[in-house]
Design an enzyme around this catalytic site. Structure first.
Site, mmCIF file in Angstrom:
data_model
loop_
_atom_site.group_PDB
_atom_site.id
_atom_site.type_symbol
_atom_site.label_atom_id
_atom_site.label_comp_id
_atom_site.label_asym_id
_atom_site.label_seq_id
_atom_site.Cartn_x
_atom_site.Cartn_y
_atom_site.Cartn_z
ATOM 1 N N VAL A 1 0.766 -1.337 0.027
ATOM 2 C CA VAL A 1 0.192 0.135 -0.069
ATOM 3 C C VAL A 1 0.802 1.282 -0.078
ATOM 4 O O VAL A 1 1.631 1.450 0.880
ATOM 5 C CB VAL A 1 -1.033 0.114 1.292
ATOM 6 C CG1 VAL A 1 -1.955 1.453 1.041
ATOM 7 C CG2 VAL A 1 -1.864 -1.302 1.303
ATOM 8 N N HIS B 1 2.453 4.085 6.211
ATOM 9 C CA HIS B 1 2.145 3.470 7.469
ATOM 10 C C HIS B 1 3.156 2.802 8.403
ATOM 11 O O HIS B 1 3.893 2.222 7.806
ATOM 12 C CB HIS B 1 0.817 2.526 6.899
ATOM 13 C CG HIS B 1 1.417 1.479 6.116
ATOM 14 N ND1 HIS B 1 1.485 1.636 4.628
ATOM 15 C CD2 HIS B 1 1.824 0.223 6.167
ATOM 16 C CE1 HIS B 1 1.957 0.425 3.970
ATOM 17 N NE2 HIS B 1 2.148 -0.409 4.833
HETATM 18 P P1 5GP Z 1 2.884 -2.884 3.651
HETATM 19 O O1 5GP Z 1 3.144 -4.406 2.920
HETATM 20 O O2 5GP Z 1 2.376 -1.999 2.159
HETATM 21 O O3 5GP Z 1 3.757 -2.332 4.656
HETATM 22 O O4 5GP Z 1 1.616 -3.281 4.279
HETATM 23 C C1 5GP Z 1 0.253 -3.143 3.523
HETATM 24 C C2 5GP Z 1 -0.719 -3.586 4.917
HETATM 25 O O5 5GP Z 1 -1.880 -3.222 4.734
HETATM 26 C C3 5GP Z 1 -0.758 -5.159 5.011
HETATM 27 O O6 5GP Z 1 -0.162 -5.689 6.116
HETATM 28 C C4 5GP Z 1 -2.125 -5.499 4.516
HETATM 29 O O7 5GP Z 1 -2.697 -6.810 5.293
HETATM 30 C C5 5GP Z 1 -2.985 -4.147 4.898
HETATM 31 N N1 5GP Z 1 -4.051 -4.031 4.438
HETATM 32 C C6 5GP Z 1 -4.165 -4.265 2.808
HETATM 33 N N2 5GP Z 1 -5.527 -3.908 2.708
HETATM 34 C C7 5GP Z 1 -6.253 -3.345 3.665
HETATM 35 C C8 5GP Z 1 -7.634 -2.943 3.976
HETATM 36 O O8 5GP Z 1 -8.241 -2.628 3.058
HETATM 37 N N3 5GP Z 1 -7.820 -2.696 5.426
HETATM 38 C C9 5GP Z 1 -6.858 -2.853 6.295
HETATM 39 N N4 5GP Z 1 -7.122 -2.617 7.498
HETATM 40 N N5 5GP Z 1 -5.379 -3.403 6.241
HETATM 41 C C10 5GP Z 1 -5.225 -3.561 4.765
#
Ligand code: 5GP
Ligand code: ZN
Length: 118
Positions: free
Chosen positions: A102, A106
């Site tokens: 994403v 975050h």
């Molecule tokens: P990244 O790999 O980008 O650091 O982590 C993205 C995180 O966002 C992942 O742990 C994934 O499970 C979480 N995530 C993806 N889509 C959604 C969503 O629609 N809602 C929530 N609450 N978490 C999400």
């Protein structure tokens, strides 16, 4: 000026705008936190700035107070989730090698069991 009716393509901007549901655990004027939809640990929160920044590499000097706040709120939420004494991890992924999925900055707040070492 930004059209308020324009639907953002960014998933976390849409959660911030309440266009998509999330299990929100914290909110203030600048920061939102909600539970990860696919938790990898017993406690797995995401802490996001309300302003859209693609990732930690997008932070500018003017974002320093905000970046510090993300850390402070992450630690505050760890305490509130009851994992501060046992230990927890705050991390952010940047780019493909880190597995960033994403592209809205975050902070993951992870804990509730022994975390695998880095
Ligand atoms: P990244 O790999 O980008 O650091 O982590 C993205 C995180 O966002 C992942 O742990 C994934 O499970 C979480 N995530 C993806 N889509 C959604 C969503 O629609 N809602 C929530 N609450 N978490 C999400
Ligand atoms: Zn966004």
């Amino acid at each position: 000026m930004k059209d308020p009716k324009r639907v953002s393509a960014c998933l976390f901007c849409r959660i911030v705008a309440r266009e998509l549901p999330a299990d929100i655990v914290y909110e203030d004027a600048e920061v939102l936190s909600f539970r990860d939809i696919r938790p990898k640990y017993p406690v797995h929160l995401l802490v996001v700035p309300k302003v859209h920044l693609a990732g930690v590499a997008d932070l500018q000097v003017e974002h320093e107070p905000l970046a510090g706040k993300l850390l402070r709120i992450g630690a505050h939420l760890a305490r509130r989730e009851g994992i501060a004494n046992s230990g927890f991890r705050l991390l952010t992924n940047e780019g493909p090698d880190a597995g960033q999925v994403v592209h809205h900055l975050h902070l993951h707040v992870l804990g509730g069991e022994s975390l695998r070492g880095l």
